[in-house]
Design an enzyme around this catalytic site. Structure first.
Site, short mmCIF file in Angstrom:
data_model
loop_
_atom_site.label_atom_id
_atom_site.label_comp_id
_atom_site.label_asym_id
_atom_site.label_seq_id
_atom_site.Cartn_x
_atom_site.Cartn_y
_atom_site.Cartn_z
N TYR A 194 7.82 2.42 5.94
CA TYR A 194 7.42 1.03 6.22
C TYR A 194 7.44 0.14 4.98
O TYR A 194 6.79 -0.89 4.96
CB TYR A 194 6.03 1.01 6.86
CG TYR A 194 5.98 1.62 8.24
CD1 TYR A 194 6.20 0.84 9.37
CD2 TYR A 194 5.73 2.97 8.41
CE1 TYR A 194 6.15 1.40 10.64
CE2 TYR A 194 5.68 3.55 9.68
CZ TYR A 194 5.89 2.76 10.78
OH TYR A 194 5.84 3.31 12.04
N GLY A 231 3.08 7.12 13.28
CA GLY A 231 3.79 8.39 13.39
C GLY A 231 4.68 8.63 12.19
O GLY A 231 5.10 9.76 11.92
N HIS A 241 12.09 1.74 8.59
CA HIS A 241 11.44 0.92 9.61
C HIS A 241 11.27 -0.54 9.18
O HIS A 241 10.93 -1.38 10.00
CB HIS A 241 10.06 1.49 9.96
CG HIS A 241 10.10 2.80 10.68
ND1 HIS A 241 11.16 3.18 11.48
CD2 HIS A 241 9.21 3.83 10.72
CE1 HIS A 241 10.91 4.38 11.99
NE2 HIS A 241 9.76 4.80 11.54
#
Length: 274
Positions: A157, A151, A163
């Protein structure tokens, strides 16, 4: 060129109109075109049971007063008394030389229904023993890979992303599940934020192109099992002589065997020299 004959796609998405469904369909088409027999386990369509319970065992339990799932299903597997849905999935897995797990990333992992497939299908005896794990694992002649959508964007990332490093996220699934059972683990296929991407068709074509040569891909690199002292008691740690050797390394051995050093770049996302 080496070629496999059977591929299994373990698929988890509720909607046949989803991008995950399109990714699955591309894989079926591309692999079939190469001569593979492609098996698909559509977990939601199958209404696959996610919870591991005593219902997974046919007949009497070994110890009904204290139900220990791992012990009971191992005995049931040995006796041919596992529930039909588990036995069917194990038969598919036994046939397959290549296994692809296709799913949307849920809470930094796979959907519960797919985790349930792992819990119930990859049981002790069938998928691993304490003597047959990692390099000596039962599925050492099979390859497996994760293919999933996110998402969030790729930048989220990265090592400095909100994240955190995707390599850390992937370690439990790729090492703790797949490699533990012996699989040669191929680099994951990550579809970053397809819901908000203007290049979804290009993503699918890149996937199709990758699958044309998947049978000769180099697997990801993991620490060889021989690096570790596997004796009791107090074993299962890096051998002392290797710890001394690794002291001079710039990076750790793997994402998790970091030895207090910087993580090796792309350890869970790219094969070395790829």
């Amino acid at each position: 060129m080496q070629q496999w004959k059977t591929a299994l796609i373990v698929y988890a998405h509720q909607s046949p109109a989803s991008f995950n469904a399109a990714v699955r369909d591309v894989a079926v088409q591309a692999l079939t075109k190469q001569g593979y027999k492609v098996l698909v386990s559509d977990l939601y369509a199958m209404k696959f049971k996610a919870s591991a319970t005593a219902e997974d065992v046919k007949g009497d339990l070994k110890n009904p007063e204290h139900f220990v799932y791992n012990d009971e299903v191992m005995v049931a597997w040995q006796d041919g008394r596992l529930s039909d849905d588990i036995a069917e999935e194990q038969q598919k897995l036994e046939q397959a030389e290549l296994v692809i797990f296709q799913f949307p990333l849920y809470w930094f992992s796979m959907p519960a229904i797919m985790k349930g497939w792992i819990d119930r299908v990859l049981i002790q005896g069938f998928a691993f023993t304490m003597q047959k794990m990692y390099d000596n694992g039962i599925f050492k002649d099979k390859r497996a890979m994760l293919s999933f959508t996110t998402g969030g964007t790729e930048s989220m990332y990265l090592a400095d992303g909100v994240h955190g490093d995707v390599n850390v996220l992937l370690w439990p699934l790729q090492n703790g599940v797949l490699r533990f059972c012996g699989f040669q683990v191929l680099a994951p296929q990550i579809f970053w934020c397809p819901a908000h991407s203007p290049v979804r068709s290009e993503m699918l074509e890149a996937w199709r192109e990758r699958l044309r040569s998947v049978c000769v891909e180099k697997p990801l690199s993991f620490a060889p099992t021989e690096y570790f002292d596997l004796s009791f008691p107090g074993g299962f740690r890096l051998r002392p002589e290797l710890r001394e050797t690794c002291a001079s390394l710039t990076h750790g051995i793997t994402t998790a065997h970091h030895l207090g050093k910087p993580l090796p770049p792309d350890n869970q996302t790219k094969a070395k020299d790829s």
